[in-house]
Design an enzyme around this catalytic site. Structure first.
Site, PDB file in Angstrom:
ATOM      1  N   ASP A  95      41.111  38.004  32.180  1.00 23.58           N
ATOM      2  CA  ASP A  95      40.536  39.344  32.233  1.00 23.58           C
ATOM      3  C   ASP A  95      40.976  40.115  33.474  1.00 23.58           C
ATOM      4  O   ASP A  95      40.692  41.300  33.615  1.00 23.58           O
ATOM      5  CB  ASP A  95      39.008  39.304  32.143  1.00 23.58           C
ATOM      6  CG  ASP A  95      38.358  38.422  33.199  1.00 23.58           C
ATOM      7  OD1 ASP A  95      38.983  37.438  33.624  1.00 23.58           O
ATOM      8  OD2 ASP A  95      37.207  38.710  33.600  1.00 23.58           O
ATOM      9  N   HIS A  96      41.713  39.443  34.366  1.00 25.96           N
ATOM     10  CA  HIS A  96      42.225  40.092  35.573  1.00 25.96           C
ATOM     11  C   HIS A  96      43.754  40.138  35.611  1.00 25.96           C
ATOM     12  O   HIS A  96      44.311  40.647  36.586  1.00 25.96           O
ATOM     13  CB  HIS A  96      41.723  39.371  36.817  1.00 25.96           C
ATOM     14  CG  HIS A  96      40.244  39.425  36.991  1.00 25.96           C
ATOM     15  ND1 HIS A  96      39.612  40.287  37.868  1.00 25.96           N
ATOM     16  CD2 HIS A  96      39.250  38.731  36.366  1.00 25.96           C
ATOM     17  CE1 HIS A  96      38.306  40.106  37.783  1.00 25.96           C
ATOM     18  NE2 HIS A  96      38.059  39.176  36.880  1.00 25.96           N
ATOM     19  N   ASP A 135      35.852  38.272  41.488  1.00 32.59           N
ATOM     20  CA  ASP A 135      35.098  37.069  41.143  1.00 32.59           C
ATOM     21  C   ASP A 135      34.919  36.114  42.330  1.00 32.59           C
ATOM     22  O   ASP A 135      35.883  35.528  42.823  1.00 32.59           O
ATOM     23  CB  ASP A 135      35.796  36.339  40.004  1.00 32.59           C
ATOM     24  CG  ASP A 135      35.895  37.182  38.746  1.00 32.59           C
ATOM     25  OD1 ASP A 135      35.774  38.412  38.859  1.00 32.59           O
ATOM     26  OD2 ASP A 135      36.119  36.620  37.660  1.00 32.59           O
ATOM     27  N   HIS A 179      42.613  34.465  36.102  1.00 30.91           N
ATOM     28  CA  HIS A 179      41.870  34.475  34.849  1.00 30.91           C
ATOM     29  C   HIS A 179      42.374  35.656  34.018  1.00 30.91           C
ATOM     30  O   HIS A 179      42.754  36.694  34.562  1.00 30.91           O
ATOM     31  CB  HIS A 179      40.363  34.595  35.094  1.00 30.91           C
ATOM     32  CG  HIS A 179      39.709  33.283  35.413  1.00 30.91           C
ATOM     33  ND1 HIS A 179      38.595  33.170  36.221  1.00 30.91           N
ATOM     34  CD2 HIS A 179      40.020  32.009  35.029  1.00 30.91           C
ATOM     35  CE1 HIS A 179      38.239  31.898  36.309  1.00 30.91           C
ATOM     36  NE2 HIS A 179      39.087  31.178  35.604  1.00 30.91           N
ATOM     37  N   HIS A 187      43.042  36.851  41.087  1.00 35.77           N
ATOM     38  CA  HIS A 187      43.126  35.482  40.577  1.00 35.77           C
ATOM     39  C   HIS A 187      43.656  35.534  39.148  1.00 35.77           C
ATOM     40  O   HIS A 187      43.774  36.604  38.544  1.00 35.77           O
ATOM     41  CB  HIS A 187      41.770  34.784  40.649  1.00 35.77           C
ATOM     42  CG  HIS A 187      40.723  35.373  39.754  1.00 35.77           C
ATOM     43  ND1 HIS A 187      40.165  36.629  39.966  1.00 35.77           N
ATOM     44  CD2 HIS A 187      40.114  34.882  38.635  1.00 35.77           C
ATOM     45  CE1 HIS A 187      39.266  36.884  39.036  1.00 35.77           C
ATOM     46  NE2 HIS A 187      39.229  35.841  38.206  1.00 35.77           N
ATOM     47  N   HIS A 243      32.648  44.980  36.745  1.00 36.31           N
ATOM     48  CA  HIS A 243      32.840  43.625  36.211  1.00 36.31           C
ATOM     49  C   HIS A 243      31.531  43.102  35.621  1.00 36.31           C
ATOM     50  O   HIS A 243      31.000  42.066  36.010  1.00 36.31           O
ATOM     51  CB  HIS A 243      33.346  42.695  37.324  1.00 36.31           C
ATOM     52  CG  HIS A 243      33.897  41.385  36.823  1.00 36.31           C
ATOM     53  ND1 HIS A 243      33.112  40.268  36.660  1.00 36.31           N
ATOM     54  CD2 HIS A 243      35.149  41.014  36.477  1.00 36.31           C
ATOM     55  CE1 HIS A 243      33.855  39.263  36.241  1.00 36.31           C
ATOM     56  NE2 HIS A 243      35.104  39.691  36.111  1.00 36.31           N
ATOM     57  N   HIS A 290      35.664  31.114  44.190  1.00 40.78           N
ATOM     58  CA  HIS A 290      35.531  31.205  42.733  1.00 40.78           C
ATOM     59  C   HIS A 290      35.878  29.853  42.139  1.00 40.78           C
ATOM     60  O   HIS A 290      36.110  28.881  42.862  1.00 40.78           O
ATOM     61  CB  HIS A 290      36.442  32.316  42.217  1.00 40.78           C
ATOM     62  CG  HIS A 290      36.191  32.709  40.790  1.00 40.78           C
ATOM     63  ND1 HIS A 290      34.932  32.828  40.247  1.00 40.78           N
ATOM     64  CD2 HIS A 290      37.062  33.002  39.776  1.00 40.78           C
ATOM     65  CE1 HIS A 290      35.029  33.183  38.987  1.00 40.78           C
ATOM     66  NE2 HIS A 290      36.298  33.290  38.669  1.00 40.78           N
TER      67      HIS A 290
END
Length: 318
Positions: free
Chosen positions: A76-77, A222, A74, A72, A280, A155
């Site tokens: 941090d990914h 997530d 976001h 996804h 994570h 998510h």
């Protein structure tokens, strides 16, 4: 104490945890990033900020990457995608590298792949996902026989988990081969064609071999608990799964679209997972042993509470 060199391979199939933090990096944990070595394939999952540098520490070159798979969009990914793509270009990686991601995040993927000025030499194939199923192969991609699948998670924005499955095969028995008078190139012919005509009659591959279950891997980031989590994890040899929260904070986990360590371990235990990797982690927790203790209340298989640059082999074949 002996320390293994960072680039030392434990096995031909293993996971390298490049980063294990959620939301923000910490002094000891980089943003997400996971490299799966699977024979000739190297799949980079969820390259968060700093992934290119973590790859250097782990001894992983951009040239080795055969696919990038993003769950996804976001940060941090995904924020590390820009640097990784530019390194693929700088190193003039000769093969096509597919980039798989939720289709709703295409505008961010395209922006990350063209975020600054550089001389474009990369060969990318952007693959937006809009439904569950097999991820198609693309021309020029380096790949083996294993099949990559994606499934929609639950998510706060569109997210997909991934599962890699090797087809079942056969394990040749040397004694039965010798008794049947089959050796050398004929062994390969028999495996490929399924039967071989000999002066003493027809030998079927089933006569001189045993079933060999294919190995499998799942990557679940997530998400709240949902049907896709169970489907992705079912019976896999190695499961990498988020455990952002401890169960005492299960309400926070649900509200923010995440799992607890206990929930992740329940999935592994009930799904027959052989090796479980928790990762994570929220920066609110400072003691990794808490995650291990919580998981061990329900899961008794191989367990890794991931730290940056950990290398976890896929378990030996059954």
């Amino acid at each position: 104490m002996f320390q293994r060199p960072a680039n030392h391979r434990l096995a031909s199939r293993e996971l390298v945890a490049l980063g294990t933090a959620s939301q923000v990096p910490t002094r000891t944990r980089n943003h997400n990033g996971y490299a799966l070595f699977w024979d000739d394939e190297v799949i980079l999952f969820d390259p968060g900020e700093g992934t290119q540098r973590q790859m250097l520490h782990a001894g992983i070159s951009a040239t080795a990457l055969t696919r990038i798979a993003i769950t996804h969009l976001h940060g941090d990914h995904s924020l590390g995608l820009a640097g990784v793509v530019q390194r693929i270009s700088l190193d003039a990686v000769p093969h096509t590298v597919p980039v798989t991601f939720p289709q709703s995040g295409r505008r961010w993927i395209e922006a990350l792949c063209d975020s600054t000025a550089y001389f474009h030499q990369e060969r990318l194939a952007l693959q937006g996902l809009s439904h569950d199923g097999v991820v198609p192969r693309v021309p020029g991609e380096v790949h083996g026989p294993a099949v990559l699948r994606a499934a929609r998670l639950d998510h706060s924005l569109e997210a997909y988990g991934y599962r890699l499955d090797e087809p079942d095969g056969r394990r040749m028995d040397p004694d039965r081969l010798a008794a049947a008078g089959i050796s050398g190139p004929d062994v390969g012919r028999l495996a490929q064609e399924g039967a071989l005509h000999t002066p003493h009659g027809t030998v079927r591959v089933e006569d001189v071999s045993d079933p060999r279950p294919g190995q499998s891997f799942a990557f679940v980031m997530d998400t709240r608990m949902c049907d896709a989590v169970w489907r992705l994890a079912d019976g896999v040899d190695l499961l990498v799964i988020e455990s952002t929260f401890l169960d005492r904070d299960r309400d926070l986990a649900r509200d923010h679209g995440h799992l607890t360590a206990l929930q992740a371990a329940i999935v592994a235990a009930q799904g027959g997972v052989r090796s479980l990797v928790l990762t994570h982690f929220s920066q609110r927790y400072t003691d990794p042993e808490e995650f291990e203790k919580e998981a061990r209340t329900v899961f008794d298989g191989e367990l890794t509470v991931a730290a940056d640059l950990d290398r976890v082999p896929v378990p030996r074949r059954r």
